[in-house]
Design a protein around this motif. Structure first.
Motif, PDB file in Angstrom:
ATOM      1  N   ILE A   1     -13.757  15.728  -0.266  1.00 15.69           N
ATOM      2  CA  ILE A   1     -15.100  16.162   0.140  1.00 15.69           C
ATOM      3  C   ILE A   1     -15.961  16.261  -1.113  1.00 15.69           C
ATOM      4  CG2 ILE A   1     -16.438  17.869   1.405  1.00 15.69           C
ATOM      5  CD1 ILE A   1     -14.228  16.539   3.055  1.00 15.69           C
ATOM      6  N   ILE A   2     -17.073  15.562  -1.133  1.00 16.66           N
ATOM      7  CA  ILE A   2     -17.906  15.522  -2.337  1.00 16.66           C
ATOM      8  C   ILE A   2     -18.780  16.760  -2.484  1.00 16.66           C
ATOM      9  CG2 ILE A   2     -19.851  14.313  -3.424  1.00 16.66           C
ATOM     10  CD1 ILE A   2     -18.645  11.711  -2.551  1.00 16.66           C
ATOM     11  N   LYS A   3     -19.418  17.189  -1.395  1.00 19.25           N
ATOM     12  CA  LYS A   3     -20.411  18.262  -1.497  1.00 19.25           C
ATOM     13  C   LYS A   3     -20.072  19.442  -0.588  1.00 19.25           C
ATOM     14  CE  LYS A   3     -24.094  14.902  -2.374  1.00 19.25           C
ATOM     15  NZ  LYS A   3     -25.280  14.244  -1.769  1.00 19.25           N
ATOM     16  N   LYS A   4     -20.486  20.606  -1.023  1.00 21.74           N
ATOM     17  CA  LYS A   4     -20.408  21.808  -0.200  1.00 21.74           C
ATOM     18  C   LYS A   4     -21.599  21.831   0.761  1.00 21.74           C
ATOM     19  CE  LYS A   4     -20.350  24.284  -3.995  1.00 21.74           C
ATOM     20  NZ  LYS A   4     -20.273  25.389  -4.976  1.00 21.74           N
ATOM     21  N   GLU A   5     -21.626  22.841   1.625  1.00 25.35           N
ATOM     22  CA  GLU A   5     -22.713  22.935   2.603  1.00 25.35           C
ATOM     23  C   GLU A   5     -24.069  23.051   1.929  1.00 25.35           C
ATOM     24  OE1 GLU A   5     -22.034  26.029   5.382  1.00 25.35           O
ATOM     25  OE2 GLU A   5     -20.255  25.104   6.277  1.00 25.35           O
ATOM     26  N   ASN A   6     -24.113  23.641   0.732  1.00 24.43           N
ATOM     27  CA  ASN A   6     -25.391  23.799   0.036  1.00 24.43           C
ATOM     28  C   ASN A   6     -25.812  22.563  -0.756  1.00 24.43           C
ATOM     29  OD1 ASN A   6     -23.696  23.817  -2.168  1.00 24.43           O
ATOM     30  ND2 ASN A   6     -24.132  25.925  -2.789  1.00 24.43           N
ATOM     31  N   GLY A   7     -25.007  21.482  -0.637  1.00 25.45           N
ATOM     32  CA  GLY A   7     -25.360  20.242  -1.297  1.00 25.45           C
ATOM     33  C   GLY A   7     -24.854  20.109  -2.714  1.00 25.45           C
TER      34      GLY A   7
ATOM     35  N   MET B   1     -14.683  17.833  -6.944  1.00 26.04           N
ATOM     36  CA  MET B   1     -15.541  16.820  -7.543  1.00 26.04           C
ATOM     37  C   MET B   1     -15.903  17.185  -8.975  1.00 26.04           C
ATOM     38  SD  MET B   1     -16.094  14.032  -6.012  1.00 26.04           S
ATOM     39  CE  MET B   1     -17.446  13.501  -7.066  1.00 26.04           C
ATOM     40  N   LEU B   2     -16.131  18.447  -9.243  1.00 30.96           N
ATOM     41  CA  LEU B   2     -16.396  18.867 -10.617  1.00 30.96           C
ATOM     42  C   LEU B   2     -15.196  18.576 -11.512  1.00 30.96           C
ATOM     43  CD1 LEU B   2     -18.223  22.267 -10.009  1.00 30.96           C
ATOM     44  CD2 LEU B   2     -19.242  20.131 -10.814  1.00 30.96           C
ATOM     45  N   ASP B   3     -14.011  18.791 -10.972  1.00 29.66           N
ATOM     46  CA  ASP B   3     -12.798  18.494 -11.737  1.00 29.66           C
ATOM     47  C   ASP B   3     -12.682  16.992 -12.005  1.00 29.66           C
ATOM     48  OD1 ASP B   3     -12.197  21.193 -11.687  1.00 29.66           O
ATOM     49  OD2 ASP B   3     -10.758  21.014 -10.037  1.00 29.66           O
ATOM     50  N   ILE B   4     -13.047  16.181 -11.019  1.00 27.24           N
ATOM     51  CA  ILE B   4     -12.995  14.730 -11.175  1.00 27.24           C
ATOM     52  C   ILE B   4     -13.994  14.262 -12.235  1.00 27.24           C
ATOM     53  CG2 ILE B   4     -13.588  12.551 -10.005  1.00 27.24           C
ATOM     54  CD1 ILE B   4     -12.281  13.750  -7.480  1.00 27.24           C
TER      55      ILE B   4
ATOM     56  N   PRO C   1       0.822  -1.211   0.000  1.00 29.75           N
ATOM     57  CA  PRO C   1       0.000   0.000   0.000  1.00 29.75           C
ATOM     58  C   PRO C   1       0.860   1.268   0.000  1.00 29.75           C
ATOM     59  CG  PRO C   1      -0.804  -1.594   1.614  1.00 29.75           C
ATOM     60  CD  PRO C   1       0.530  -2.086   1.154  1.00 29.75           C
ATOM     61  N   LYS C   2       0.615   2.154  -0.971  1.00 34.11           N
ATOM     62  CA  LYS C   2       1.432   3.353  -1.141  1.00 34.11           C
ATOM     63  C   LYS C   2       0.635   4.647  -1.012  1.00 34.11           C
ATOM     64  CE  LYS C   2       5.217   3.128  -2.115  1.00 34.11           C
ATOM     65  NZ  LYS C   2       6.396   3.015  -1.236  1.00 34.11           N
ATOM     66  N   ARG C   3      -0.632   4.615  -1.367  1.00 35.47           N
ATOM     67  CA  ARG C   3      -1.489   5.808  -1.279  1.00 35.47           C
ATOM     68  C   ARG C   3      -2.817   5.413  -0.647  1.00 35.47           C
ATOM     69  NH1 ARG C   3      -2.997   7.262  -6.923  1.00 35.47           N
ATOM     70  NH2 ARG C   3      -3.978   9.087  -5.985  1.00 35.47           N
ATOM     71  N   LEU C   4      -3.328   6.277   0.219  1.00 31.75           N
ATOM     72  CA  LEU C   4      -4.610   6.040   0.862  1.00 31.75           C
ATOM     73  C   LEU C   4      -5.354   7.369   0.937  1.00 31.75           C
ATOM     74  CD1 LEU C   4      -6.583   4.206   2.508  1.00 31.75           C
ATOM     75  CD2 LEU C   4      -5.260   4.850   4.543  1.00 31.75           C
ATOM     76  N   ARG C   5      -6.619   7.351   0.566  1.00 26.15           N
ATOM     77  CA  ARG C   5      -7.419   8.573   0.637  1.00 26.15           C
ATOM     78  C   ARG C   5      -8.830   8.223   1.092  1.00 26.15           C
ATOM     79  NH1 ARG C   5      -8.392  13.481  -3.860  1.00 26.15           N
ATOM     80  NH2 ARG C   5      -8.663  15.044  -2.233  1.00 26.15           N
ATOM     81  N   PHE C   6      -9.353   9.001   2.033  1.00 28.27           N
ATOM     82  CA  PHE C   6     -10.715   8.823   2.509  1.00 28.27           C
ATOM     83  C   PHE C   6     -11.639   9.815   1.813  1.00 28.27           C
ATOM     84  CE2 PHE C   6      -8.124   7.145   5.972  1.00 28.27           C
ATOM     85  CZ  PHE C   6      -8.754   5.932   6.211  1.00 28.27           C
ATOM     86  N   VAL C   7     -12.902   9.400   1.663  1.00 27.77           N
ATOM     87  CA  VAL C   7     -13.900  10.210   0.969  1.00 27.77           C
ATOM     88  C   VAL C   7     -15.057  10.479   1.915  1.00 27.77           C
ATOM     89  CG1 VAL C   7     -15.407  10.385  -1.042  1.00 27.77           C
ATOM     90  CG2 VAL C   7     -13.252   9.116  -1.208  1.00 27.77           C
ATOM     91  N   GLN C   8     -15.425  11.763   2.034  1.00 36.29           N
ATOM     92  CA  GLN C   8     -16.560  12.186   2.857  1.00 36.29           C
ATOM     93  C   GLN C   8     -17.618  12.821   1.976  1.00 36.29           C
ATOM     94  OE1 GLN C   8     -13.415  13.988   6.032  1.00 36.29           O
ATOM     95  NE2 GLN C   8     -15.477  14.842   6.098  1.00 36.29           N
ATOM     96  N   ASP C   9     -18.874  12.659   2.370  1.00 37.25           N
ATOM     97  CA  ASP C   9     -19.943  13.318   1.629  1.00 37.25           C
ATOM     98  C   ASP C   9     -19.875  14.832   1.833  1.00 37.25           C
ATOM     99  OD1 ASP C   9     -22.341  13.071  -0.050  1.00 37.25           O
ATOM    100  OD2 ASP C   9     -23.391  13.883   1.697  1.00 37.25           O
ATOM    101  N   ARG C  10     -19.720  15.262   3.101  1.00 35.48           N
ATOM    102  CA  ARG C  10     -19.576  16.681   3.433  1.00 35.48           C
ATOM    103  C   ARG C  10     -18.493  16.842   4.498  1.00 35.48           C
ATOM    104  NH1 ARG C  10     -25.117  16.283   2.318  1.00 35.48           N
ATOM    105  NH2 ARG C  10     -26.028  18.026   1.141  1.00 35.48           N
ATOM    106  N   ALA C  11     -17.942  18.022   4.593  1.00 36.85           N
ATOM    107  CA  ALA C  11     -16.927  18.310   5.608  1.00 36.85           C
ATOM    108  C   ALA C  11     -17.499  18.048   7.000  1.00 36.85           C
ATOM    109  CB  ALA C  11     -16.463  19.760   5.493  1.00 36.85           C
ATOM    110  N   GLY C  12     -16.696  17.452   7.865  1.00 33.85           N
ATOM    111  CA  GLY C  12     -17.112  17.180   9.235  1.00 33.85           C
ATOM    112  C   GLY C  12     -17.802  15.847   9.423  1.00 33.85           C
TER     113      GLY C  12
END
Length: 243
Positions: A218-224, A230-233, A182-193
């Motif tokens: 972080i997938i979404k901003k506070e406004n959803g 994510m747009l770049d992805i 294992p060389k890279r690890l990244r976690f994904v959250q729906d929103r910050a916090g």
């Protein structure tokens, strides 16, 4: 039978009630960081979303994908045909647990898989057969995926997968056991916090130990709405999205 998702001006992907895709696969496709020189394969490809996102880059030309389900294979072949991509991608209908019957060892530099997340006997199993295979470890578990990737990868090749955080220790232990450090690890959250709901990990065949934990996605901003990352992805697939 099929509907179509526009991934770019030049590529449409056939999706169906049996084989569609979600955000996890889009994120994994980007995380894998395919390069023009790679010979890449996506295991358990479903509708083929991961390799078809790669093919938006015209420099990517040496891609394969496989699925154990005949209807998934036929769906991917249809997408290959309508986009005239037969010289850039090949699809296979086979069982990754018997990978040596189809492919030579150490044939690829990049292997990806978005595996089934649920062990058999958990969650809702009163699904159609295609959905049950895609979501539950009926035909493939983490070890099957890691074993196949280790067989397929040349020395220094990369294996990228995603899974639920509660299976992280299982994934890392199996990758090391099969010589995919294992060389890279990244976690994904729906929103910050919020707690992560997904992890992305890259292992490298024969590499020395050193794991880099990347900033959380972080997938979404506070406004959803989607964050800029994510747009770049999503890239051209997000064209016209209301920011």
């Amino acid at each position: 039978m099929y509907s179509y998702e526009r991934l770019s001006d030049g590529i449409r992907l056939a999706v169906s009630s049996n084989h569609t895709f979600g955000t996890d696969a889009v994120i994994l496709s980007h995380f894998a960081g395919i390069k023009p020189r790679d010979k890449a394969i996506d295991l358990g490809t479903g509708c083929g979303i991961i390799p078809f996102l790669w093919l938006r880059n015209e420099k990517i030309n040496n891609v394969s994908c496989l699925d154990i389900q005949q209807n998934a294979y036929e769906q991917v072949c249809h997408s290959i045909e309508i986009n005239a991509l037969g010289e850039r991608i090949k699809a296979y209908n086979c069982d990754l647990r018997e990978i040596e019957q189809v492919f030579k060892a150490e044939e690829f530099s990049l292997v990806t898989m978005n595996p089934p997340y649920k062990p058999v006997g958990t969650g809702i199993e009163s699904l159609g057969e295609s959905a049950r295979i895609a979501r539950h470890e009926v035909c493939c578990n983490i070890e099957d995926a890691v074993n196949a990737a280790s067989y397929l990868l040349k020395y220094g090749g990369r294996f990228c997968m995603c899974h639920r955080p509660e299976r992280l220790v299982d994934a890392l232990e199996l990758m090391r056991r099969y010589k995919l450090e294992p060389k890279r690890l990244r976690f994904v959250q729906d929103r910050a916090g919020e707690q992560p709901f997904l992890f992305l990990v890259q292992g490298q065949k024969g590499a020395k130990p050193f794991l880099r934990v990347e900033p959380q996605l972080i997938i979404k901003k506070e406004n959803g709405r989607f964050t800029q990352e994510m747009l770049d992805i999503y890239g051209s697939y997000a064209d016209g999205y209301d920011r």
